[in-house]
Design a protein around this motif. Sequence first.
Motif, mmCIF file in Angstrom:
data_model
loop_
_atom_site.group_PDB
_atom_site.id
_atom_site.type_symbol
_atom_site.label_atom_id
_atom_site.label_comp_id
_atom_site.label_asym_id
_atom_site.label_seq_id
_atom_site.Cartn_x
_atom_site.Cartn_y
_atom_site.Cartn_z
ATOM 1 N N CYS A 1 0.622 -1.212 0.134
ATOM 2 C CA CYS A 1 0.001 0.008 -0.107
ATOM 3 C C CYS A 1 0.776 1.316 -0.073
ATOM 4 O O CYS A 1 1.791 1.588 0.638
ATOM 5 N N GLU B 1 -7.705 -9.281 2.665
ATOM 6 C CA GLU B 1 -6.518 -9.330 1.591
ATOM 7 C C GLU B 1 -6.260 -10.572 1.170
ATOM 8 O O GLU B 1 -6.186 -10.517 0.043
ATOM 9 N N PHE C 1 -4.381 -6.311 -7.209
ATOM 10 C CA PHE C 1 -3.476 -5.742 -6.933
ATOM 11 C C PHE C 1 -2.725 -4.935 -7.909
ATOM 12 O O PHE C 1 -2.609 -5.546 -9.023
ATOM 13 N N ILE D 1 -3.194 4.703 -2.733
ATOM 14 C CA ILE D 1 -3.041 3.543 -2.222
ATOM 15 C C ILE D 1 -2.292 2.973 -3.256
ATOM 16 O O ILE D 1 -1.294 2.100 -3.228
ATOM 17 N N TYR D 2 -2.601 3.163 -4.683
ATOM 18 C CA TYR D 2 -1.828 2.569 -5.807
ATOM 19 C C TYR D 2 -2.052 3.733 -6.909
ATOM 20 O O TYR D 2 -2.642 4.520 -6.799
HETATM 21 N N1 5AD Z 1 -3.388 -2.354 -5.306
HETATM 22 C C1 5AD Z 1 -4.610 -2.742 -5.116
HETATM 23 N N2 5AD Z 1 -5.303 -2.381 -3.883
HETATM 24 C C2 5AD Z 1 -4.645 -2.099 -2.890
HETATM 25 N N3 5AD Z 1 -5.099 -1.861 -1.563
HETATM 26 C C3 5AD Z 1 -3.972 -1.566 -0.881
HETATM 27 N N4 5AD Z 1 -3.063 -1.487 -1.563
HETATM 28 C C4 5AD Z 1 -3.374 -1.721 -2.899
HETATM 29 C C5 5AD Z 1 -2.414 -1.978 -4.225
HETATM 30 N N5 5AD Z 1 -1.164 -1.798 -4.440
HETATM 31 C C6 5AD Z 1 -6.509 -2.101 -1.044
HETATM 32 C C7 5AD Z 1 -6.396 -3.187 0.050
HETATM 33 C C8 5AD Z 1 -7.011 -2.363 1.024
HETATM 34 C C9 5AD Z 1 -7.921 -1.165 0.434
HETATM 35 C C10 5AD Z 1 -8.121 -0.173 1.159
HETATM 36 O O1 5AD Z 1 -7.124 -0.910 -0.854
HETATM 37 O O2 5AD Z 1 -7.159 -4.242 -0.191
HETATM 38 O O3 5AD Z 1 -7.755 -3.264 2.136
#
Ligand code: 5AD
Length: 363
Positions: A60, A152, A223, A310-311
């Motif tokens: 994240c 997750e 992801f 987050i991404y």
């Molecule tokens: N890619 C996709 N989803 C993500 N999350 C966190 N990092 C990533 C990422 N790199 C999602 C996780 C978290 C939600 C808030 O965002 O599943 O629980």
Amino acid sequence: MNTPITKTEILAWLRETDPQRLEELWRRANETRRAHVGDAVFLRGLVEVSNFCARQCFYCGLRAGNTRLVRYRMRADEISEAANQAVALGFGTVVLQGGEDYGLQTQWMADIIRRIKTETPLAVTLSLGERPDSDLKSWREAGADRYLLRFETSDRNLFEEIHPPLGNRPCDRIAMLRRLKELGYETGSGVMVGIPGQSYESLANDILLFRELDLDMIGIGPFIPHPATPLGMGLPIFSPSKNHQVPNSELLVYKAVALTRLLRPDANIPATTALATLNKTNGRDLGLRRGANVFMPNLTPHKYRRFYEIYPSKACITEPKNQRADLAGQMQAIGRHIGTGPGGRKKQVRLAPDSWETELNLA
Ligand code: 5AD
């Protein structure tokens, strides 16, 4: 009531590559969705209240170790304003989401929740990480209706590798989900598809766990590697053999969404922002046609949005301002309509007080 679908069948669908055969899965998921939750699409206004985070999750971009990120925490009046916008747009729910930010103090959050609950008809959903039991209790007492916490991955070892504990506090999201239910929250969870090290077998287990936990909401997204995170740097420690690694592809997400609908016919399943990020043109709509019945328009003030990274390249960053008529038109174009009321899980709606009657009448 659950469709008897076995793990072997789940695995076969996850590995299926023939588009013609996959049409059968999409059809079944769509029919199940229609039979159990109908054609209404429920909109949840997402307010990303803070991007501070105490955790160091390997996936994240909000992880504490990402020092390049500009951090923000919304003011109480800004959060209220965003909730009012949700009302003005006709949404039934506001989702207050943030990193695990202890700067969001227990009482301060409780006051905001109480204010939204007294001043608006909205259901309030929280998604604020693994907060201590006392916080969850206070917020429930203040009126919060739902809590989202993705597990997750159901693979315990993989989870521990990508999710370091906070100090010496034990970390068990499954136990926390059970506790949230005890406290009277409707609970939501979910997974990421294609985490490095995630096998087909473990994704099948994730989907089976959705059924076992009897979740009210299930969010599934791909992801997406973030360059400022250990997993986004492609560290070689997570590399199972090519045959076993689940790809973080759009197709795999649709399969997981569709299978989840077959196993959990009456759950609320969003077409996630992460899915819409992989296919900005029609990822969301394909999700809605392959099992999903919810989506979450972003109501975070534009000045903060790009910092809730987050991404990378999140679909909502460039999105135009939400307009009720546009959203209604988009739903109509795929043969659906916007749901009214809070859009809780059907079985709970039947037990709910009078104020939710509108929804009962629609059922
Ligand atoms: N890619 C996709 N989803 C993500 N999350 C966190 N990092 C990533 C990422 N790199 C999602 C996780 C978290 C939600 C808030 O965002 O599943 O629980």
